[in-house]
Each structure stands twice: as C-alpha cells, then as structure tokens.
Design a protein around this motif. Structure first.
Motif, short mmCIF file in Angstrom:
data_model
loop_
_atom_site.label_atom_id
_atom_site.label_comp_id
_atom_site.label_asym_id
_atom_site.label_seq_id
_atom_site.Cartn_x
_atom_site.Cartn_y
_atom_site.Cartn_z
N PRO A 123 0.96 -1.47 0.22
CA PRO A 123 -0.23 0.11 0.04
C PRO A 123 0.95 0.80 0.06
CG PRO A 123 -0.51 -1.64 1.47
CD PRO A 123 0.12 -2.07 0.78
N HIS A 124 1.80 1.07 0.66
CA HIS A 124 2.93 2.61 1.22
C HIS A 124 3.13 2.50 -0.74
CE1 HIS A 124 5.95 -0.33 2.13
NE2 HIS A 124 6.68 0.93 1.41
N ARG A 147 0.94 4.40 -2.86
CA ARG A 147 0.62 5.18 -2.36
C ARG A 147 1.15 6.41 -2.39
NH1 ARG A 147 -1.60 3.75 3.49
NH2 ARG A 147 -3.05 2.45 2.67
N ARG A 148 2.45 6.29 -3.06
CA ARG A 148 3.59 6.73 -3.63
C ARG A 148 3.63 7.76 -4.76
NH1 ARG A 148 8.79 4.60 0.03
NH2 ARG A 148 7.24 4.59 1.78
N LEU A 162 10.20 10.80 0.49
CA LEU A 162 10.40 8.84 0.83
C LEU A 162 10.61 8.24 -0.34
CD1 LEU A 162 6.09 9.15 2.18
CD2 LEU A 162 8.70 8.38 3.87
N GLY A 185 1.94 7.80 1.38
CA GLY A 185 2.59 7.09 1.21
C GLY A 185 3.98 6.75 2.23
N MET A 186 3.75 7.06 4.14
CA MET A 186 4.45 6.07 4.36
C MET A 186 4.14 4.99 5.53
SD MET A 186 5.23 10.04 7.26
CE MET A 186 5.63 11.65 6.45
N THR A 187 5.26 4.35 5.49
CA THR A 187 4.78 3.57 5.92
C THR A 187 4.66 3.40 7.46
OG1 THR A 187 6.90 3.24 6.87
CG2 THR A 187 6.93 2.53 5.20
N GLN A 240 7.01 4.96 9.44
CA GLN A 240 7.64 6.02 8.99
C GLN A 240 7.14 7.32 9.75
OE1 GLN A 240 7.28 5.52 5.33
NE2 GLN A 240 9.49 5.56 4.97
#
Lengths: 309, 390
Positions: free
Chosen positions: A70-71, A74-75, A102, B293-295, B298
């Motif tokens: 997912p992360h 999303r980026r 990120l 999109g941070m884990t 994070q």
C-alpha cells in the motif's frame, strides 16, 4: 488510465460501495458526486487502498493495485483532502518534499521540484519556502496541500473535497488554478465533491453515486439533459439546470454576426455570466470583443438545452 | 467612575507576608541541636545593624505595593530582597554563636521563611508579567542556581544549624545526593524506556487501553508508604527463593525496591500522556501521512511522535518532580537519598537534620520543574493549539 472493476466494500452485511465499475482516461477529470453516505469517499479511498476493497479490483496503467504494497502504491498517487492535513511541525518546503523524500530523491532535485511547484501555485519560493503551515492563509494552505500531492509527478491525483474549507471567493480562484494546473501537467484527476457547480466547472465527466451504487457517469451536459434516473435529475439540481447548462459553454460558442450597443464582453465569458449581463443591463444582445454579438434569444435556447455549435 | 486602584493586590499580599516575616522571629537560638530554644527577631539578633537591615527590607516590601510598578522594577526589588534575607540569616548566625559554646545552634525560624517566601513570590509574579524570551529564562534559572551555590559555598551561612549538620556529614551528604538523583532519574529512565512503547501500543490497539491504564491507575492509588512497604516482603521473598535474584541485586530493602516502586508510580503519567499525545494528532494530518505513502513506522517517527512531544515532555516533568519528592520515602526502606537524613532526623527529633534532607529535595524539585517547563516551551505548544486556523 484507471480501470475500476466491480469494486465493492462491505461493512457487515451493508455495502457502502456496491459493484462500481468505472474507467477514467489519461488526463481526464472525473468528479464523484452524491449525497453524504453515497459511498463516494469510500470509493476514492479504495483507489489508494486507505480502505481495502471487499471485492473487485483497480488497475492503474494496467497494474493491479492489489499487487503493490500500500505505501508504495500511495507514493505513486497524489492525495489531497479537505482541511489539507499539512504537517504543522514542518516548513512549507518540507511538506511539499514529503513524497520525493520518501522516494529517495537527491537534495538538489527535491529543492528544484519544490521551487517549481511553489511557482506553479503562485507562492513565491523565497517568501514561502521556510514558512510554517499555520502562518499561511486558508487558501495558501490549500495550495500547499495540492502542491504536496503533486510533488512526485503522480500519474493520478485523488482529491477529497479539496476546497470544502474555503470561502466562495478563494474557492472559485482555487478551482480555476486547479483546472489550469491540471491542463499544464496532464494529470488524471478523480475528485470527490458535493458541490454540483464545482463538478460542472472542473470535470470532463461526472459520476453520480447513491447508496453505494454508480447511477450514471457522463459529461455534465448529458447528466443535465438526459439524466439516467429521477434521482440523478434531483441531484443535478432541477431548478438550477438552465444555469448549469449555460455555465458549460462560453460566449465564443454562441456568438453570431451582428452589431449591438454597450460595453463588449470577452469570448471566454461563460454563457451564464452573459445572461446575467443581459438581464442586469436590460439589453437583448451584447457585443463580443473581436466582433459579433451574443443575443438573449440564443442564450434562452442554450438554457433550454440546445447545444451551441 | 471608579478610580483605578493604586495598590496592586499581589503587591499588598507580598508586602503583608514579608512584613509579618519581619515581625516574627528570624532565628531560634538553642543551646544544642535537640532542646527547644529562644526565638529572636532580626534587630534582637543583630542590634542596630539589624534595625537598619529590617528597615531596608521593609522599604523594599512597601515598594512592591504600587499598582503601576513595572515588572522589571518588581524583579529588581525581589531578587536583592531575597538575597539580603539569606545574608541576614547568615549574619545573625555569626553574631549569635559564641566561640565558647560550640554546641549552640542558630536555626531559621518562621520569620525567615516568610521573608524568603514574600520575595520569591514577588520575583515569580514579576517574571510572569515580564514573560521574557526563553533564552532569558534559561539564563535566570542558571543564575539563580549559581547564586545559591555561591552563597552556600561562601560560608556566609556556616553558622546556621542546617549547614552545621552538613559540615559534620558532607561526605555522606554527597553520596546520598548522588543516590537521590540516581533513584529519581533512574526510575524516570526506566519508566520512559517501558512506558513510551507501551503508550504507543495503547494508542494503536485501543482494546488494550482500558486494561493497561486501569492497572496503572490502580498502582497510582497505592499510598507511597504502603507501596514501599509492599516491596520489602515481595522482593525479600524473591531474593530468598529465586536463584540468582539476590546476586543480581534484588533485595527487600535498599535501592532496588525503591527504584521499582518509583518506576511503578512513573508509568501511568508516561503511558497515558504518550497515548494522549498521539491521539491529539489532528485527523487530517494523520490521514495525509498515510495517504502520501508513509509506512506505519514512518508515520509514527516523522509525524505522530514529533507532534506528541510537548505532551510527553509534560509527563516527564510531572514524573521527575513527583519522583524527586517521592524518593524521600525511599529512605524509610534503606534506599538512601535525602530521605535518609529526614528519617534519621525524625528519629533523633533533630529538625536541623530533617531540613538537611528536605531543603535540597525541594530545591532539586523546583529546578527540575522549571527546567522541564522551559524545555516543553521550547518544543512548542501542544499540537491542538498549533493547528488553530491562522
């Protein structure tokens, strides 16, 4: 291109989003409208998997989103929300740099990108780079929020009521800026709003949702003139329908040869504003800058659903 | 129309306290450290220089009265006033102790404490009104601590009973001071090491919240004397029955059970403030962090913990001040620290010895409280205030 296929989200027996399929083309703007609880926000949040679908799938550029962590997904997707959600402990530049950092961009590239975006949103970098979000006005905060969402050049931008917290004047300006920037960047844009006027102004197509189902997805003119159901017609605003129709076209589309008295209007004025000027000044025709006129009679035909050339 | 009051209420209160202090005995003169003594006022102790000093102090107190007194002037009166009160105490001691009566004791009496209180309150009030920048406040704290150290090491107070107690046991004093700091800071460190992760866990798994906070709340309600008392049989039994426990330092009495008791008291504020701090992160901010999109890690390290920091620092302040005070009780179970002097003094009915334990404890707690308050201010206001619309 985004392909949403039979997407469903259930909470217990209740389906908040119920078997929705929708394809959005590269560079297209689609507005999701509907009453509160219609499932439009849930649908949006399933695309970047802030909410996991119960069934169905989403493909972005052919890639099934369920196959990515997912992360990382999303980026690749810009995300801007009502109330902007800027990080109060970070400067404007650091906020915008969130996703590039990120992704591990190098410092010079990040700095260049931040300045580029600040310029794009008419926030002079030297003045705004090191400010804190809480030192900005509501409109400036909102612009930084969208700049942050666009920082890593996402192919897709998701916006959830991005202008909901703004006053009408700043809101109109923000909508114009967004349209300008979207045209410049060619980003695909999916936007949740409950404001039909906003949807008409921004979107190529409007997706009308109710009780988790997608009722109709079509260009604004079609939603207004050929609603798929009485509910769509009600949501599109029956009384405001002629004005919505007028707002979809510009004077240039309706201009005809002729001559009229009075101050001229520009060809890119919306028909809605042209009608307002006719009514207010008591004239039957307005001269158009660069030649020709737009007549009250033509405006009336357009308001009744006749398609301007 | 009502005339503006010409006398400030605070000023009147400070002057009243201070003047009462001047009227009451400044010191007590006793033939030795245990028997009751003879109360003496400032003039009675010092003769005509005493009268002059008393008049000077009274003038300073009355100068605090006007309502329009600038804060700077208030500070300029209160600071030297406090200093002069301490010096007066020292001079009274030196004047009263006769060389042929080495056992005689001069101890501060109610008058001295009231004078000191009046000037300290006036200084605090002036500082609050002045609201100086952070760097200034750090400077003032440092200056006050250094001035206190300078006065104590100069020997001006050498004839005062508490200092007499110090002189006869200064080796022990510094050892117990070290032990006191070790217990207070050590238990805080342990509480942070375990409590902060526990707070994060409680925040992320709300189902645990009730159980964890409930248990810690229950611990908090155990009276401190009882808590230290419980430790004795508990750890005594463990030390006797668990192989290797005694060798690892586990014992029913001493520093170990004291450390454990203080640690238990520290957990609730640390855990609950960590959880409250994380919960106070505004919803759109938390959602944006996830949406960008941070884990999970994070989000915690880059967004949630920095925003929760002021609330966590508030907990550190509460715990440290609380522990510095509570550590005194550790003296009761042989844990050491300044409490050792307090309980010895109580056993011997020697108030001077009690003060030798109590005064440094109070000073330490005050300095720690102010220093952490400044640190908290430096970390910024609480997140909720920060996101107020511009």
């Amino acid at each position: 291109m985004i392909e949403i296929e039979h997407l469903t989200r259930r909470y217990g027996p209740r389906a908040v989003v119920d078997d929705v399929s929708l394809t959005v083309q590269q560079g297209e703007i689609v507005a999701l409208v509907g009453t509160s609880g219609s499932g439009k926000t849930t649908l949006l949040r399933m695309i970047n998997r802030l909410i996991e679908p119960s069934s169905g799938r989403v493909r972005i550029g052919g890639t099934d989103t369920a196959t990515l962590p997912p992360h990382q997904l999303r980026r690749r997707i810009g995300y801007a929300i009502q109330g902007h959600g800027l990080f109060p402990h970070r400067s404007v530049a650091q906020n915008i740099a969130t996703v590039p950092r990120l992704l591990g961009w190098d410092r010079a590239r990040i700095e260049a990108r931040v300045d580029e975006l600040l310029d794009l949103f008419q926030l002079p970098p030297a003045e705004f780079r090191n400010r804190r979000p809480q030192e900005l006005s509501g409109g400036q905060q909102q612009r930084v929020g969208v700049a942050r969402a666009l920082a890593a050049r996402p192919e897709l931008l998701l916006m959830d009521e991005p202008f909901g917290a703004l006053d009408p004047v700043i809101r109109a300006q923000a909508q114009q800026d967004l349209r300008r920037i979207q045209r410049e960047l060619g980003t695909t844009l999916l936007l949740v709003t409950h404001d039909m006027t906003e949807a008409m102004f921004l979107a190529h197509r409007i997706a009308v949702m109710d009780h988790g189902r997608l009722l109709q997805c079509a260009p604004a003119r079609e939603i207004l003139t050929r609603p798929a159901s009485p509910l769509v017609q009600a949501l599109a605003g029956e009384t405001a329908r002629p004005f919505h129709l007028l707002s979809l076209s510009q004077v240039a589309d309706l201009a005809q040869p002729g001559h009229a008295e009075g101050p001229p209007i520009t060809p890119d004025t919306s028909l809605r504003d042209a009608l307002a000027q006719c009514l207010w000044s008591g004239r039957d025709a307005l001269p158009v800058k660069g030649g020709g006129v737009v007549t009250l009679a033509a405006l009336r035909r357009a308001a009744a659903g006749a398609v301007p050339r | 129309m009502k005339a503006a009051p010409r006398i400030s209420r605070q000023g009147a209160l400070f002057a009243l306290i201070g003047l009462a202090g001047l009227a009451l005995p400044l010191v007590q003169l006793r033939p030795n450290r245990i028997v009751p003594g003879e109360p003496l006022s400032l003039p009675a102790a010092l003769g005509w220089p005493g009268w002059a000093l008393a008049l000077l102090l009274a003038a300073a107190l009355l100068a605090l009265l006007p309502a329009r007194l600038p804060a700077r002037a208030g500070l300029a009166l209160a600071w030297p006033g406090a200093l002069l009160s301490v010096l007066a105490l020292g001079w009274a001691g030196a004047a009263l102790i006769a060389p042929d009566a080495p056992l005689a004791r001069v101890s501060p009496a109610a008058g001295f404490w009231l004078l000191l209180l009046a000037f300290a309150l006036a200084a605090a009030d002036a500082l609050a009104r002045l609201a100086p920048p952070l760097a200034w406040r750090w400077g003032l704290l440092l200056g006050t601590v250094l001035a206190g150290a300078a006065i104590l090491s100069s020997g001006v107070l050498g004839d005062i009973s508490v200092m007499r107690e110090y002189q006869s046991r200064h080796d022990v004093f510094w050892r117990e001071a070290g032990r006191h700091l070790l217990l207070a800071f050590g238990s805080l460190g342990l509480a942070l090491a375990l409590g902060l992760p526990l707070g994060v866990l409680v925040h992320q798994a709300p189902r645990l919240r009730g159980a964890v906070l409930g248990a810690l709340n229950a611990v908090q309600t155990v009276p401190s004397l009882a808590m230290f008392g419980i430790m004795i049989p508990l750890f005594g039994w463990i030390a006797a029955n668990v192989p290797g426990a005694a060798a690892a330092g586990v014992a029913g009495i001493g520093a170990f059970p004291a450390l454990v008791a203080l640690f238990l008291y520290s957990l609730l504020p640390v855990v609950s403030n960590m959880a409250v701090g994380l919960a106070s992160v505004p919803q759109p901010v938390a959602e944006a962090a996830a949406g960008l999109g941070m884990t999970r890690a994070q989000r915690l390290w880059r967004v949630e913990l920095p925003l929760a920091l002021p609330v966590v620092l508030a907990a550190v302040r509460i715990v440290l001040v609380q522990n510095i005070g509570l550590t005194v009780i550790a003296g009761l179970i042989g844990g050491g620290g300044f409490g050792a002097f307090v309980f010895q003094g109580l056993n011997q009915t020697a108030m001077d010895l009690v003060l030798l334990g109590a005064l440094p404890t109070i000073a330490l707690a005050l300095v720690a409280g102010v220093a952490l308050g400044l640190l908290t201010a430096q970390a910024g206001p609480a997140p909720l205030e920060r996101t107020a619309p511009a």
